[in-house]
Structures are given as structure tokens and as C-alpha cells.
Design an enzyme around this catalytic site. Structure first.
Site, PDB file in Angstrom:
ATOM      1  N   TYR A  11       0.819  -1.213   0.000  1.00 50.13           N
ATOM      2  CA  TYR A  11       0.000   0.000   0.000  1.00 50.13           C
ATOM      3  C   TYR A  11       0.859   1.273   0.000  1.00 50.13           C
ATOM      4  O   TYR A  11       0.361   2.359  -0.255  1.00 50.13           O
ATOM      5  CB  TYR A  11      -0.945   0.033   1.199  1.00 50.13           C
ATOM      6  CG  TYR A  11      -2.030  -1.024   1.157  1.00 50.13           C
ATOM      7  CD1 TYR A  11      -2.323  -1.708  -0.015  1.00 50.13           C
ATOM      8  CD2 TYR A  11      -2.771  -1.341   2.285  1.00 50.13           C
ATOM      9  CE1 TYR A  11      -3.304  -2.677  -0.058  1.00 50.13           C
ATOM     10  CE2 TYR A  11      -3.762  -2.310   2.251  1.00 50.13           C
ATOM     11  CZ  TYR A  11      -4.019  -2.975   1.078  1.00 50.13           C
ATOM     12  OH  TYR A  11      -4.994  -3.934   1.037  1.00 50.13           O
ATOM     13  N   LYS A  37       3.706 -15.209   1.716  1.00 51.34           N
ATOM     14  CA  LYS A  37       3.779 -16.079   0.541  1.00 51.34           C
ATOM     15  C   LYS A  37       5.258 -16.275   0.208  1.00 51.34           C
ATOM     16  O   LYS A  37       5.745 -15.848  -0.848  1.00 51.34           O
ATOM     17  CB  LYS A  37       3.028 -15.440  -0.637  1.00 51.34           C
ATOM     18  CG  LYS A  37       1.525 -15.395  -0.455  1.00 51.34           C
ATOM     19  CD  LYS A  37       0.849 -16.717  -0.738  1.00 51.34           C
ATOM     20  CE  LYS A  37       0.864 -17.030  -2.223  1.00 51.34           C
ATOM     21  NZ  LYS A  37       0.313 -18.382  -2.497  1.00 51.34           N
ATOM     22  N   ASP A  73      -2.488 -17.922   1.671  1.00 52.50           N
ATOM     23  CA  ASP A  73      -3.680 -18.497   1.031  1.00 52.50           C
ATOM     24  C   ASP A  73      -4.187 -19.697   1.831  1.00 52.50           C
ATOM     25  O   ASP A  73      -5.390 -19.852   2.047  1.00 52.50           O
ATOM     26  CB  ASP A  73      -3.404 -18.861  -0.433  1.00 52.50           C
ATOM     27  CG  ASP A  73      -2.143 -19.684  -0.626  1.00 52.50           C
ATOM     28  OD1 ASP A  73      -1.287 -19.715   0.290  1.00 52.50           O
ATOM     29  OD2 ASP A  73      -1.997 -20.300  -1.699  1.00 52.50           O
ATOM     30  N   ASP A  89      -5.113  -7.054   5.831  1.00 52.30           N
ATOM     31  CA  ASP A  89      -6.351  -6.361   5.471  1.00 52.30           C
ATOM     32  C   ASP A  89      -7.433  -7.398   5.181  1.00 52.30           C
ATOM     33  O   ASP A  89      -8.562  -7.336   5.685  1.00 52.30           O
ATOM     34  CB  ASP A  89      -6.059  -5.507   4.221  1.00 52.30           C
ATOM     35  CG  ASP A  89      -7.133  -4.471   3.962  1.00 52.30           C
ATOM     36  OD1 ASP A  89      -8.101  -4.410   4.730  1.00 52.30           O
ATOM     37  OD2 ASP A  89      -6.989  -3.718   2.980  1.00 52.30           O
ATOM     38  N   ASP A  96     -10.525  -8.993   7.954  1.00 49.02           N
ATOM     39  CA  ASP A  96     -11.953  -8.879   7.614  1.00 49.02           C
ATOM     40  C   ASP A  96     -12.612 -10.258   7.594  1.00 49.02           C
ATOM     41  O   ASP A  96     -13.752 -10.418   8.021  1.00 49.02           O
ATOM     42  CB  ASP A  96     -12.137  -8.216   6.238  1.00 49.02           C
ATOM     43  CG  ASP A  96     -12.226  -6.691   6.371  1.00 49.02           C
ATOM     44  OD1 ASP A  96     -11.863  -6.168   7.438  1.00 49.02           O
ATOM     45  OD2 ASP A  96     -12.648  -6.038   5.407  1.00 49.02           O
TER      46      ASP A  96
END
Ligand code: NAD
Length: 370
Positions: free
Chosen positions: A143, A194, A227, A251, A255
Site C-alpha cells: 500500500y 507467501k 492463502d 487487510d 476482515d
């Protein structure tokens, strides 16, 4: 006890002032019943600050935040300010606070209260008793990484670019927060990245491993690809205690974890920065929800997310674990007794206002402290 615990209250916009009023009542209760006194000051942020000062965060308010042990924030934003340019909007005040206070570790607990187990979209046996904490890196990663932008390649072709970048320092400081928090909980950390396909992920894994070996061998550490982590969170969320991950994965995963609890009105959060010489971290505590303009001013909002955020402040900024536990237990008991604001209403339960929810929690606190 001396009044040396300094909190800045920034109620903000919409339902912010309504839910923060209930925290003020709990603070007064702690003064009366627990002999714990806070030095509370109040300021404006977001739309309220724009209306008063023309900017979403005045310099004096920022100075006050920097001089406080903790900031309690309600919510910012609303339709009144939606047409302003991005850097002048209410949300810019929030981002400036996070940046200036250097709040790089975002703590998002996902806790399922027994009384609300049916509010989750997952099966009760999967989420009953769930209590996990996601620590998301908040100020680095894709970001913020450079280069970024959209390039025109000619021939009608464009290229969008963002850069995932992490340094040793950025990884170690957020991993340290996760390990330290795990020691206060069930002593287990899952680090997610990852590392199989991203160099930044590989460095993340190496640095977390190194810090663990150097300082936190007493904490159980697992590495997981993000993942797989997303899948495991839905399959068997109770295997986790603390999850630490980068800004982007955090993020998404926070959620995902949040939705296991069923309601936005129940979710607290904290953002922590570097410790000072006494080990006290800069910190801001706020509910995950926004200013809910659709119900603002109607005494309908659920104050529990904000009250639980205050409980986090007690635990992480003031080492008042017993008092934090009292608030959490009071919330649990009030929900167990069937009291519900509209957002968590269910058949057979008693619907109540923001104020009445606050009254009920205070009554329960009285009982617990008797
Ligand atoms: P929101 O979280 O304000 O509301 C989403 C929905 O959830 C609404 O229907 C609302 O009524 C309900 N809701 C939220 N909190 C509730 C509570 N405590 N009790 C009962 N119901 C609750 O999100 P939104 O509608 O997307 O955004 C509204 C404004 O808030 C926008 O200006 C947005 O930018 C801002 N916002 C601020 C923050 C923040 O201050 N941290 C976070 C998200 C959104």
C-alpha cells in the site's frame, strides 16, 4: 492511585460521540468503584474538526495525541464531507494520526461471545469460544511501496504498478508485538506470508524465524502461506491464537476473521507504535465500524465495539488486565441476559438503545465488582 493515565478522547462524527459517551460512563465508574482515575481530555477529529478548524486534524489536537498515553477514537466521516478532496476529508485526519503516532501494528481481535454464536455464518461448533488476534502490519508493504502508479505504454495499453517492500526493521518490530501479545494469551503465533512465490515473503519468514530464535523461543511459532491461512481460518479457526501478517494479507484476513463474529458493532481494534524508554507504546483504540450516518443521533448504535476497544486500552496501554476483564465479562453477561441493540437483534431477545445497553453494562459491572 494518582491520575497519571492520560487519554485523549476523539469522538469524531456520526455515531462516534454516542458510543464514546458510554466509554466516559465506564471511566467514571472506574473512578468511583475501582479507584482507577484517568486524566481525560477531549478533541475534535474528522468532519467535526473540519467544521471547527477547517482541517480534519488540527496541530494542537495532534500535539495532544502525541502527549497522551492512549487515544480513544470514535469514528469519522459522513455524507456532509464526501465531496471534499481526498486530502481534506475526515479520513485524512485518521490517517495523519496513524502516521504521526507511528502506529505500525494493527490489532484486530475476533472473539465470538457464546450468546452471539448464531450470528456467525459459520456453524456454531466451528466458532463457539473463538478468540483470536490478528496483528496486521499497518504502515508498510504494497500500500506504500514505490514505485507505484499507472503508466501509459502507448497503443492504448497501460500498466498499473504497486511494489511490495519490507525491511528487516519493519518485519521485526511488528513480529515483536505479536510475540509479546502471544505471551499474554495462549503463547502461539502463526506468521503468514507467501514465501513460496515472493521475495518479500521469504525475508518476512527469515526475519520472524530469527527474532523467534533470538528472543521468543518460549512462544510456539508456525509459518503458514497466507492463502492456506485464509482457508484454515474458515476450516478450523480455533487452531489460531495470534496471527501476524503484512499489510495486504492482514487487510483481507482480518476482515475474514471479523465476519466470524457476525456483527460490525462488536469489533474492537487497536493500533500500536514503538515503545518509549519506559516500554509504553504510542497507541490508538477504535471500533472497526465507521460513523454509521444512517443511524447517527438516534440512540440506536451498538456501543460494545467501542467499549471493547477501551478494554484493549486498559490491557495494552495501562496494564489493567483485571479491569479489562471486568468490562469483557460485563458485556458477555449482558448479552447472555438477552439484551440486544438493533444490529445484533435476534428473535426472543430484548431490543435496547445505545444508552440502555450502556446502563445494562454498568449495572453488570456493579455486580461483578461487588
Ligand atoms: P459504517 O461502518 O459506518 O456502517 C456500515 C453499516 O453498519 C451501516 O448500516 C451502519 O448503520 C451499521 N453500523 C456500523 N456501526 C454500527 C454500530 N456500532 N451499531 C449498529 N450498527 C452499526 O460504514 P459505511 O456506511 O461504509 O461508512 C459510513 C462513514 O464512515 C463513511 O464516511 C466512511 O468513510 C466512514 N468510515 C469511517 C471509519 C473510521 O472512522 N475508522 C471506518 C469505516 C468507515
Amino acid at each position: 492511585m494518582p491520575a497519571n493515565k492520560k487519554i485523549l478522547f476523539l469522538a469524531g462524527d456520526g455515531i462516534g460521540p454516542e458510543v464514546m459517551r458510554q466509554v466516559r460512563r465506564v471511566i467514571d465508574w472506574m473512578d468511583r468503584r475501582r479507584g482507577v482515575t484517568f486524566d481525560v481530555s477531549e478533541g475534535l477529529v474528522g468532519g467535526a474538526a473540519i467544521d471547527q478548524y477547517g482541517v480534519p486534524l488540527a496541530d494542537a489536537t495532534l500535539a495532544e495525541a502525541l502527549a497522551s498515553d492512549a487515544v480513544m477514537l470514535g469514528a469519522v466521516g459522513g455524507p456532509k464531507w464526501d465531496t471534499m478532496s481526498f486530502d481534506k476529508r475526515p479520513e485524512a485526519g485518521l490517517l495523519a494520526l496513524r502516521k504521526e503516532l507511528g502506529l505500525y501494528a494493527n490489532l484486530r481481535p475476533a472473539q465470538v461471545f457464546d450468546a452471539l454464536v448464531d450470528a456467525s455464518t459459520l456453524k456454531p461448533e466451528i466458532v463457539k469460544g473463538l478468540d483470536i488476534l490478528i496483528v496486521r502490519e499497518l504502515t508498510g508493504g504494497v500500500y506504500f511501496g514505490e514505485p507505484r502508479g499507472i503508466e501509459d505504454l502507448g497503443n492504448g495499453e497501460k500498466r498499473g504498478i504497486n511494489t511490495q517492500v519490507y525491511t528487516t526493521t519493519e518485519i521485526r518490530r511488528v513480529a515483536r508485538v505479536a510475540f509479546e501479545l502471544a505471551r499474554k494469551r495462549s503463547n502461539k503465533v502463526h506468521s503468514m506470508e507467501k514465501a513460496n512465490v515472493m521475495e518479500s515473503g521469504l525475508l518476512w519468514r527469515q526475519e520472524v524465524t530469527r527474532l523467534h530464535q533470538e528472543e521468543f523461543q518460549d512462544v510456539e511459532l508456525h509459518h503458514m502461506y497466507a492463502d492456506n491461512g485464509a482457508m484454515q481460518l474458515i476450516r478450523n479457526p480455533k487452531q489460531f491464537d495470534v496471527i501476524v501478517t503484512d499489510n495486504l494479507f492482514g487487510d483481507i484476513l482480518s476482515d475474514e476473521a471479523a465476519m466470524m463474529t457476525g456483527s460490525l458493532g462488536m469489533l474492537p481494534s487497536a493500533a500500536l507504535g514503538d515503545p518509549d524508554a519506559n516500554g509504553n507504546r504510542k497507541a490508538m483504540y477504535e471500533p472497526v465500524h465507521g460513523s454509521a450516518p444512517d443511524i447517527a443521533g438516534k440512540d440506536l448504535a451498538n456501543p460494545i465495539a467501542t467499549l471493547l476497544s477501551f478494554a484493549m486500552a486498559l490491557r495494552y496501554s495501562f496494564n489493567l488486565d483485571t479491569d479489562a476483564g471486568l468490562i469483557e465479562k460485563a458485556v458477555q453477561n449482558v448479552l447472555g441476559g438477552g439484551m440486544r441493540t438493533a444490529d445484533i437483534m435476534a428473535p426472543g431477545m430484548a431490543r435496547c438503545s445505545t444508552t440502555v445497553m450502556g446502563d445494562s453494562i454498568l449495572r453488570e459491572l456493579d455486580k461483578l465488582a461487588a
